[in-house]
Design an enzyme around this catalytic site. Sequence first.
Site, mmCIF file in Angstrom:
data_model
loop_
_atom_site.group_PDB
_atom_site.id
_atom_site.type_symbol
_atom_site.label_atom_id
_atom_site.label_comp_id
_atom_site.label_asym_id
_atom_site.label_seq_id
_atom_site.Cartn_x
_atom_site.Cartn_y
_atom_site.Cartn_z
ATOM 1 C CG HIS A 151 -1.854 -1.098 1.329
ATOM 2 N ND1 HIS A 151 -2.604 -1.348 2.456
ATOM 3 C CD2 HIS A 151 -2.212 -2.040 0.439
ATOM 4 C CE1 HIS A 151 -3.379 -2.402 2.247
ATOM 5 N NE2 HIS A 151 -3.149 -2.851 1.031
ATOM 6 C CE1 TYR A 187 -10.442 1.297 3.674
ATOM 7 C CE2 TYR A 187 -9.313 0.926 1.599
ATOM 8 C CZ TYR A 187 -9.630 0.521 2.870
ATOM 9 O OH TYR A 187 -9.122 -0.649 3.348
ATOM 10 C CG ASP A 236 -10.227 -0.393 -2.256
ATOM 11 O OD1 ASP A 236 -11.354 -0.395 -2.816
ATOM 12 O OD2 ASP A 236 -10.001 -0.989 -1.182
ATOM 13 C CG HIS A 238 -13.311 1.036 0.653
ATOM 14 N ND1 HIS A 238 -14.133 1.214 1.740
ATOM 15 C CD2 HIS A 238 -12.516 0.002 0.968
ATOM 16 C CE1 HIS A 238 -13.835 0.337 2.661
ATOM 17 N NE2 HIS A 238 -12.859 -0.425 2.231
ATOM 18 C CD GLU A 262 -9.605 -3.634 -3.441
ATOM 19 O OE1 GLU A 262 -8.399 -3.467 -3.741
ATOM 20 O OE2 GLU A 262 -9.974 -3.989 -2.319
ATOM 21 N NE ARG A 309 -9.324 -6.826 -2.984
ATOM 22 C CZ ARG A 309 -8.302 -6.924 -2.155
ATOM 23 N NH1 ARG A 309 -7.345 -7.784 -2.360
ATOM 24 N NH2 ARG A 309 -8.246 -6.165 -1.082
ATOM 25 C CG ASP A 342 -9.927 -6.487 9.141
ATOM 26 O OD1 ASP A 342 -9.177 -6.426 8.160
ATOM 27 O OD2 ASP A 342 -11.121 -6.137 9.100
ATOM 28 C CD GLU A 365 -5.245 -5.843 0.906
ATOM 29 O OE1 GLU A 365 -6.198 -6.635 0.940
ATOM 30 O OE2 GLU A 365 -5.339 -4.639 1.174
HETATM 31 MG MG MG Z 1 -10.739 -3.134 -0.656
#
Ligand code: MG
Length: 433
Positions: A151, A187, A236, A238, A262, A309, A342, A365
């Site tokens: 990232h 995001y 992304d 999001h 994404e 994803r 997470d 990822e």
């Molecule tokens: Mg995502």
Amino acid sequence: MTDHAADSAGPVEESVPAEPPWAQPSGVRITGVRTILTAPAGTTLVVVRVDTSEPGLYGLGCATFTQRAKAVATAVDEYLAPQLIGRDPADITDIASTLHVSGYWRSGPVLNNALSGVDMALWDIKGKQAGLPVWQLLGGRCRTAVPVYAHAAGRDAAEVTDEVLALMADGYGHVRCQVAVPGAGTYGAPAAAATAGAARALTPNAWDPAAYRRTVRGLFEHLREHAGSQVELIHDVHERVHPTDAVRIAADLEPYDLFYLEDPVAPEDIEWLRVLRGRSVTPIAIGELFANPAEYRPVVMERLCDFIRVHVSAIGGITPAWRLAAACEMFGVRTAWHGPGDVSPVGHAANLALDLAAPNFGIQEQHLFGQAAREVFPGCPEIRDGHLWPSDAPGLGVDLDERLALKYPPKATAEPGQAWKPPRRADGALQRP
Ligand code: MG
């Protein structure tokens, strides 16, 4: 009497035996199932441990749904465990199928994360019994190591570009790029400056979809100019815009040759992908919010996406993820399993096993776990040179030091980070998510 009760003979069909009708000669039985909640990096992780009648033989699985961690723990400890005690851990598919319908209502993220913890733990046990890593049980490896994406984020395009160049120097070939929108964050990137202007006065740091669209286009123009064409770039969305804007963004970014865009639309708006596909060849990745593998059917069969994803624990674990990957291969769709913080190191090890064994792997990822998490989870997968490297350890190859895990108790549900807080637009209305 409810309609459900009127339509069925009740929740327990007494004519159906609890045990499967085939012989189970191994003699190994499940003797215990329980969850362990720990937060070595501040994020509550949920791990399921399945113990067996064979001394020292147990399995671990990831059931992390950090925003509903205790609900998942209750589902495992109170509802799934009693159905598992006494069963042969070898029957992974039958157990997964049986538990999936055991509540009659099915496929929510709480139940599926609970099922995933059990499913991964059973694969871990099977690998340990065979003395083989799980990727060997899935048919063996298809690649030496697994390319991962990192990232990069910043307050402006120049900051993001500096991060991308540093990651390229570290061996990364794929980078996800997120940039703050002037006056607000977005995001994956923090706010750049305080909100200004009368239009935004109702809501400090309001989310402005039009400003976001302009900023993202400028980011990728800058990136291609200053980072070159030798790096694969990801962004992304999001699902944070109206679908009309998602269509525009995919078209706007087409000249910058993204590896994928994404989640341009929310799960509720996937029909818009048909419009998007008609307007742009920007590759699309979608699905981290899908909780039922069947949700992928239209997007895969109609080739509305290029990458899935999947949050592997949210769809029930290795068993459904592996089947879904095989179905996607038939349609030329590749994998890009969700790999955030997470997901526990056990869950990342499950991703790694699937990555190694899937011919239609696309990208993975990464998440770089800190020292505390690596101590709590010995065997945490290794990342170097932009790749995730497998080990030959049997099963998933990750253990859990429960004594150390106790040093990092889960956060209270009222603490920051335990609930998703969506942004608000200038007029105060909620922006999903
Ligand atoms: Mg995502």
